[in-house]
Design a protein around this motif. Structure first.
Motif, PDB file in Angstrom:
ATOM      1  N   VAL A  56       0.828  -1.260  -0.002  1.00 23.17           N
ATOM      2  CA  VAL A  56      -0.137   0.123  -0.107  1.00 23.17           C
ATOM      3  C   VAL A  56       0.863   1.311   0.144  1.00 23.17           C
ATOM      4  CG1 VAL A  56      -1.842  -1.050   1.150  1.00 23.17           C
ATOM      5  CG2 VAL A  56      -0.326  -0.110   2.439  1.00 23.17           C
ATOM      6  N   THR A 218      -6.714  -8.263   9.210  1.00 21.60           N
ATOM      7  CA  THR A 218      -7.573  -8.919   8.364  1.00 21.60           C
ATOM      8  C   THR A 218      -8.659  -9.105   9.231  1.00 21.60           C
ATOM      9  OG1 THR A 218      -6.315 -11.056   8.556  1.00 21.60           O
ATOM     10  CG2 THR A 218      -6.063  -9.801   6.436  1.00 21.60           C
ATOM     11  N   ALA A 219      -8.930  -8.663  10.111  1.00 23.29           N
ATOM     12  CA  ALA A 219      -9.999  -8.705  11.089  1.00 23.29           C
ATOM     13  C   ALA A 219     -11.336  -8.424  10.530  1.00 23.29           C
ATOM     14  CB  ALA A 219      -9.990  -7.931  12.460  1.00 23.29           C
ATOM     15  N   THR A 220     -12.403  -9.516  10.598  1.00 23.94           N
ATOM     16  CA  THR A 220     -13.468  -8.956   9.666  1.00 23.94           C
ATOM     17  C   THR A 220     -14.761  -8.415  10.462  1.00 23.94           C
ATOM     18  OG1 THR A 220     -14.164 -11.362  10.646  1.00 23.94           O
ATOM     19  CG2 THR A 220     -13.340 -11.199   8.225  1.00 23.94           C
ATOM     20  N   ASP A 221     -14.341  -8.376  11.998  1.00 24.75           N
ATOM     21  CA  ASP A 221     -15.274  -7.738  12.680  1.00 24.75           C
ATOM     22  C   ASP A 221     -14.738  -7.037  13.856  1.00 24.75           C
ATOM     23  OD1 ASP A 221     -17.459  -7.962  15.376  1.00 24.75           O
ATOM     24  OD2 ASP A 221     -18.533  -7.174  13.473  1.00 24.75           O
ATOM     25  N   ILE A 243      -3.667   0.107   7.630  1.00 26.66           N
ATOM     26  CA  ILE A 243      -4.421  -0.698   6.733  1.00 26.66           C
ATOM     27  C   ILE A 243      -5.828  -0.064   6.560  1.00 26.66           C
ATOM     28  CG2 ILE A 243      -5.493  -3.028   6.077  1.00 26.66           C
ATOM     29  CD1 ILE A 243      -2.493  -3.064   6.461  1.00 26.66           C
ATOM     30  N   SER A 244      -6.042   0.629   5.497  1.00 28.97           N
ATOM     31  CA  SER A 244      -7.365   1.290   5.122  1.00 28.97           C
ATOM     32  C   SER A 244      -8.727   0.453   5.375  1.00 28.97           C
ATOM     33  CB  SER A 244      -7.424   1.620   3.683  1.00 28.97           C
ATOM     34  OG  SER A 244      -6.482   2.651   3.221  1.00 28.97           O
ATOM     35  N   SER A 245      -8.583  -0.801   4.969  1.00 29.67           N
ATOM     36  CA  SER A 245      -9.919  -1.828   5.381  1.00 29.67           C
ATOM     37  C   SER A 245     -10.124  -1.638   6.676  1.00 29.67           C
ATOM     38  CB  SER A 245      -9.725  -2.872   4.787  1.00 29.67           C
ATOM     39  OG  SER A 245      -8.722  -3.618   5.198  1.00 29.67           O
ATOM     40  N   SER A 249     -13.232  -0.240   8.598  1.00 32.85           N
ATOM     41  CA  SER A 249     -14.032  -1.364   9.571  1.00 32.85           C
ATOM     42  C   SER A 249     -14.191  -0.857  11.045  1.00 32.85           C
ATOM     43  CB  SER A 249     -13.190  -2.703   9.430  1.00 32.85           C
ATOM     44  OG  SER A 249     -13.968  -3.422  10.093  1.00 32.85           O
ATOM     45  N   LYS A 252     -16.895   1.766  11.000  1.00 35.07           N
ATOM     46  CA  LYS A 252     -18.291   1.016  10.864  1.00 35.07           C
ATOM     47  C   LYS A 252     -18.694   0.676  12.384  1.00 35.07           C
ATOM     48  CE  LYS A 252     -18.156  -0.256   6.168  1.00 35.07           C
ATOM     49  NZ  LYS A 252     -18.450  -1.239   5.254  1.00 35.07           N
ATOM     50  N   GLN A 255     -19.530   3.227  14.687  1.00 34.98           N
ATOM     51  CA  GLN A 255     -21.078   3.775  14.545  1.00 34.98           C
ATOM     52  C   GLN A 255     -21.930   2.815  14.975  1.00 34.98           C
ATOM     53  OE1 GLN A 255     -22.730   3.519  10.696  1.00 34.98           O
ATOM     54  NE2 GLN A 255     -23.736   5.439  10.731  1.00 34.98           N
ATOM     55  N   GLN A 256     -21.912   1.402  14.681  1.00 34.43           N
ATOM     56  CA  GLN A 256     -22.804   0.352  14.801  1.00 34.43           C
ATOM     57  C   GLN A 256     -23.193   0.470  16.500  1.00 34.43           C
ATOM     58  OE1 GLN A 256     -23.736  -4.256  14.304  1.00 34.43           O
ATOM     59  NE2 GLN A 256     -22.340  -3.379  13.237  1.00 34.43           N
ATOM     60  N   SER A 273      -7.304   5.703  -0.261  1.00 37.38           N
ATOM     61  CA  SER A 273      -8.179   4.308  -0.125  1.00 37.38           C
ATOM     62  C   SER A 273      -8.848   4.354   1.189  1.00 37.38           C
ATOM     63  CB  SER A 273      -7.321   3.217  -0.346  1.00 37.38           C
ATOM     64  OG  SER A 273      -6.098   3.206   0.587  1.00 37.38           O
ATOM     65  N   ALA A 277     -12.767   3.892   1.402  1.00 39.03           N
ATOM     66  CA  ALA A 277     -13.275   2.661   2.210  1.00 39.03           C
ATOM     67  C   ALA A 277     -14.447   3.349   3.408  1.00 39.03           C
ATOM     68  CB  ALA A 277     -12.338   1.988   2.828  1.00 39.03           C
ATOM     69  N   LEU A 281     -18.631   8.069   6.802  1.00 33.85           N
ATOM     70  CA  LEU A 281     -18.293   7.850   8.310  1.00 33.85           C
ATOM     71  C   LEU A 281     -16.838   8.251   8.331  1.00 33.85           C
ATOM     72  CD1 LEU A 281     -19.176   3.903   8.692  1.00 33.85           C
ATOM     73  CD2 LEU A 281     -20.202   6.152   9.911  1.00 33.85           C
TER      74      LEU A 281
END
Lengths: 392, 280
Positions: A56, A218-221, A243-245, A249, A252, A255-256, A273, A277, A281
Motif C-alpha cells: 500500500v 484482516t479482522a472481519t469484525d 491498513i485502510s480496510s 471497519s 463502521k 457507528q454500530q 483508499s 473505504a 463515516l
C-alpha cells in the motif's frame, strides 16, 4: 628496373599504410572531439515492498520514484548518469536482506532507497554496514536510526520518525479537549509502538489512556473492540492503523455500537483508499499526514503532483512524498559529492546535506548526529471533509 | 457479556460459510480446499467493481470460476492417483495466486460497500441489519446443505462417495465429478461469504489466507464432517473472538481464540472413545 618497380610499389604500399594509419588516427581524434564526454553510470537500488501488506506504501513510493527519475535524472547529474535498479522485498525482512545483498554485490549500487518496512530496514542494516552502502529508509519505525545499533550511521530516514508523528497528533487532540483517550491499534510492531508511546506521552501531554484494543490486519469484525472502548467512556480514540480496510471497519463498528468520540488517526491512514473505504463515516476524522499531496498540496507538493499526473499517476497520499524524498536525497548527494561515487562517499555526503531541493513540506536536513531528515514541520493534521483530507 | 456474545454470533455466521465448503469437501473427498479465502476475496473484489445486483452475480460467478480452476487441478491430481495432502497443498498455492491476482488487477484498494446507517434494537443492543442478514443467510445455506445431504438423492450419493469411494464407483456413482462439483459448491459458498464481508466490514488483498485459516478453525473445532458442526464452529470462533476482544488485554487478544481451538482439539482427542484389541 624490376627492382625499381618493386621499390616504388613497396614505398607506395608503405606510404599507403602510413596514410591509412594517419587517417584512422585523425578520424578517431575528430570523433573524440565531436562526442560529448561520457558520464559514468551510478546505480542506486530501489528496494521497496511491491507486494505483501506494505505494498500500500511501496507501490506509490515506486511510482513517484519512476516518475521523478524521468524529470530530475533524465540528464547526467554532476557528470553521473543515474540508473535505478528495482527489487521487491515482498514485505518480508528476509527478502529485504537478500535484496540488499544482491543489489550491492551483484548490481553494484552505491545507495539503496528502502527497504520498505521497519522490519526490513532493521534486517538489512547490518548488510548495509558490512558492505558499506547507505540505506535511505522510508519508514517511521523509531529503532532504525537508534544510535545503539552499530549500523545506524548507514541508515538515513526519509520519512518521519513515528515518535514525532504520534506526539504531533496527540498534541493536536489534547488542544481539542482530549482527556480520556482510547487506543485502537493493529497487531504489529507499528501498532504496538503507537499504543506504548501514547501511554508514555499521556502524563507529558495531559491526557489519560483509559483503554487499548487491538486487531489483526484482516479482522472481519471490530464491534467487540469498539464496544470495549465505548464502555470505557473515551472521549477520543487514537487509531494507530495503516491498513485502510481495517481503519474503515473500525469506523463502521464504532457507528454500530454507538461509540461517540473524536477520532485521531496516525499517518498510516493518510491514504485516499481510507477515505474511499470509510465513505461518509470518515467525515470529521482527524488524520496526521506527511504533507497533503492529493488535496491541499504545498507549492513543492504541487510540482510533485504535476509530475505524477504527467506520468499517468494520480496522487494517493504520502507514499509518493516519501518516495520522492528518497530520490531527491540521492540526487542532492550526487550533485554535491566529491571524488569517486562509492557507498562510503555517498554516506559521508548525505550527512552534509541540509536544505536541499525536495518536493515535500518541511526543511530536509541530515547531519552526522541526525539521520532523521524530516521533522514535525513536514507534518500536518488534516480533517476529512466531503471525502477529502483538508489541512488546518 | 451478552453484547459480546451476540456480536460474536453475528460475526461467526460468516465464518461458518467459510467452514462449510471445507467440511463438505473433506466429507466427500478426504481433503481440504485451502483456497476458500481466495474465492471469497475474488468475489469481493469483483462485486466491489461492478455496481448493483449485477455486481453480486458477477462476484459469485468469479468465486465459482476460481474454484473451477481448483476443480480441474483436483481432477488431474486424482486421476494421477495423488493423495489428499497434495491436493490441499495445491489449494494453498491457488490461494496465494488469487491474492496476487487481486493485487495485480485491483492494487491495494480495500473492497467495501456502504453499510446501513440505521440500526435495530435487539435485546437493548444496537445491531446492524447487515449482521442479521449475514446470520439468516448462513442459517439458510447451512440448513439447505444439511437437507440436501440427508434428504436428497444427490446427498445420498455424496455420503456414499464419502463413506467408500470404491464402493460408490462400483455402485455406478460418478465419484470424481461429484467431488469436483463439491469444489465448485465451495467456490459459491465462499463467494457468498466474501460478499457478506464486503457489506459488513470490508477486506483487501491481504485477506485470503487469514479467511482460509479462520474457516479452517471453524471447520475443525467441533469436527469437520458435518455442516451443522461447521455452523456451530463458526459461532464458537466468533464468540470466542468477541469475548477475547472484550475481556483480555490487547497483548493476548489474538492468541486467545487459537489457544481455545487447541484446547477443544486436545479435549476431543482425550475424550474420544478408544477401542483396542481385536474382536473376540
Amino acid at each position: 628496373m624490376h627492382a625499381a618497380i618493386k621499390r616504388t610499389i613497396g614505398i607506395r604500399r608503405g606510404a599507403g599504410l602510413y596514410q591509412a594509419i594517419a587517417s584512422a588516427v585523425l578520424a578517431m581524434g575528430t570523433l573524440a572531439l565531436a562526442l560529448p564526454a561520457q558520464a559514468d553510470t551510478v546505480k542506486v537500488g530501489v528496494l521497496l515492498s511491491f507486494s505483501g501488506p506494505a505494498a500500500v506504501f511501496g507501490l506509490p513510493e515506486r511510482d513517484a520514484i519512476l516518475a521523478l527519475q524521468k524529470e530530475v535524472a533524465a540528464t547526467p547529474i554532476n557528470g553521473h548518469t543515474l540508473q535505478l535498479v528495482f527489487f521487491d522485498d515482498k514485505t518480508n525482512p528476509t527478502e529485504a536482506t537478500r535484496g540488499a545483498t544482491q543489489l550491492i554485490s551483484d548490481d553494484g549500487v552505491v545507495a539503496i532507497i528502502g527497504p520498505g518496512t521497519g522490519g526490513g530496514i532493521l534486517a538489512a542494516g547490518p548488510i548495509a554496514e558490512r558492505l558499506k552502502v547507505p540505506l535511505l529508509a522510508p519508514a517511521g519505525t523509531v529503532a532504525i536510526t537508534d544510535k545503539a545499533n552499530s549500523f545506524a550511521p548507514w541508515i538515513f530516514r526519509v520519512a518521519i520518525n513515528d515518535q514525532v508523528g504520534v506526539k504531533t497528533l496527540l498534541g493536536g487532540a489534547v488542544k481539542n479537549g482530549a482527556k480520556r483517550v482510547g487506543v485502537f491499534y493493529q497487531e504489529d510492531a507499528y501498532g504496538k509502538f503507537g499504543n506504548d508511546y501514547a501511554q508514555k506521552l499521556a502524563g507529558e501531554l495531559g491526557f489519560e489512556v483509559v483503554e487499548s484494543v487491538s486487531a489483526p490486519y484482516t479482522a472481519t469484525d471490530l464491534t467487540a473492540d469498539a464496544t470495549k472502548l465505548r464502555n470505557a467512556n473515551v472521549d477520543t480514540v487514537f487509531m494507530q492503523v495503516s491498513i485502510s480496510s481495517l481503519g474503515a471497519s473500525f469506523l463502521k463498528a464504532a457507528q454500530q455500537v454507538g461509540l461517540k468520540a473524536q477520532i485521531y488517526a496516525n499517518s498510516g491512514l493518510s491514504q485516499k483508499s481510507f477515505i474511499d473505504a470509510a465513505g461518509p463515516l470518515g467525515d470529521g476524522v482527524h488524520v496526521l499526514s506527511i504533507g497533503n499531496l492529493p488535496y491541499d498540496p504545498t507549492p513543492p507538493e504541487q510540482k510533485l503532483a504535476a509530475i505524477l499526473e504527467k506520468n499517468g499517476e494520480h496522487p494517493q497520499g504520502w507514499g509518493e512524498v516519501v518516495g520522492s524524498n528518497g530520490l531527491m536525497a540521492v540526487v542532492a548527494a550526487l550533485k554535491k559529492i566529491n571524488g569517486p561515487v562509492t557507498g562510503e562517499n555517498m554516506r559521508a555526503t548525505l550527512e552534509t546535506l541540509c536544505g536541499f531541493d525536495t518536493l515535500s513540506m518541511g526543511r530536509a536536513c541530515f547531519s552526522k548526529d541526525l539521520h532523521d531528515g524530516w521533522l514535525d514541520d513536514a507534518l500536518v493534521v488534516t480533517t476529512i471533509h466531503d471525502g477529502k483530507f483538508r489541512s488546518h | 457479556m451478552i453484547e459480546y456474545i451476540l456480536r460474536g454470533l453475528l460475526n461467526g455466521a460468516v465464518y461458518a460459510l467459510l467452514a462449510l465448503p471445507m467440511s463438505l469437501l473433506f466429507s466427500t473427498a478426504g481433503t481440504i480446499d485451502f483456497a476458500v479465502g481466495g474465492y471469497a476475496l475474488l468475489a469481493a473484489a469483483v462485486a466491489s467493481t461492478v455496481s448493483g445486483p449485477l455486481g453480486l452475480a458477477a462476484g459469485l460467478a468469479a468465486g465459482v470460476a476460481a474454484s473451477a480452476i481448483m476443480a480441474l487441478v483436483f481432477a488431474l491430481l486424482k486421476r494421477a492417483g495423488e493423495a489428499g495432502i497434495r491436493i490441499a497443498l495445491a489449494s494453498f498455492g491457488l490461494s496465494v495466486a488469487l491474492s496476487s491476482f487481486v493485487l495485480l488487477v485491483w492494487g491495494t484498494q480495500p473492497f467495501v460497500r456502504s453499510t446501513y446507517s440505521t440500526f435495530l434494537e435487539v435485546f437493548g443492543l444496537r445491531v446492524s441489519p447487515q449482521g442479521l442478514i449475514n446470520l439468516v443467510i448462513a442459517l439458510v445455506l447451512v440448513g439447505g446443505v444439511q437437507l440436501l445431504l440427508l434428504r436428497t438423492g444427490l446427498g445420498r450419493m455424496l455420503r456414499a462417495a464419502a463413506a467408500s469411494p470404491l464402493a460408490a464407483e462400483l455402485a455406478g456413482i460418478a465419484v470424481l465429478p461429484l467431488q469436483c462439483a463439491t469444489v465448485l459448491a465451495g467456490g459459491l459458498l465462499s463467494g457468498v461469504a466474501g460478499l457478506l464481508i464486503v457489506y459488513s466490514s470490508g477486506l483487501d488483498f491481504t485477506a485470503s489466507l487469514s479467511l482460509t485459516f479462520i474457516g479452517f478453525a471453524a471447520a475443525i473445532v467441533f469436527g469437520i464432517k458435518s455442516p451443522i458442526r461447521s455452523l456451530l464452529g463458526g459461532f464458537a470462533i466468533g464468540i470466542i473472538e468477541a469475548l477475547s476482544a472484550g475481556y483480555t488485554s490487547g497483548l493476548v487478544t489474538a492468541m486467545v481464540p487459537a489457544v481455545c481451538i487447541l484446547v477443544f482439539l486436545i479435549a476431543a482427542q482425550l475424550l474420544a472413545p478408544n477401542y483396542t484389541g481385536d474382536r473376540p
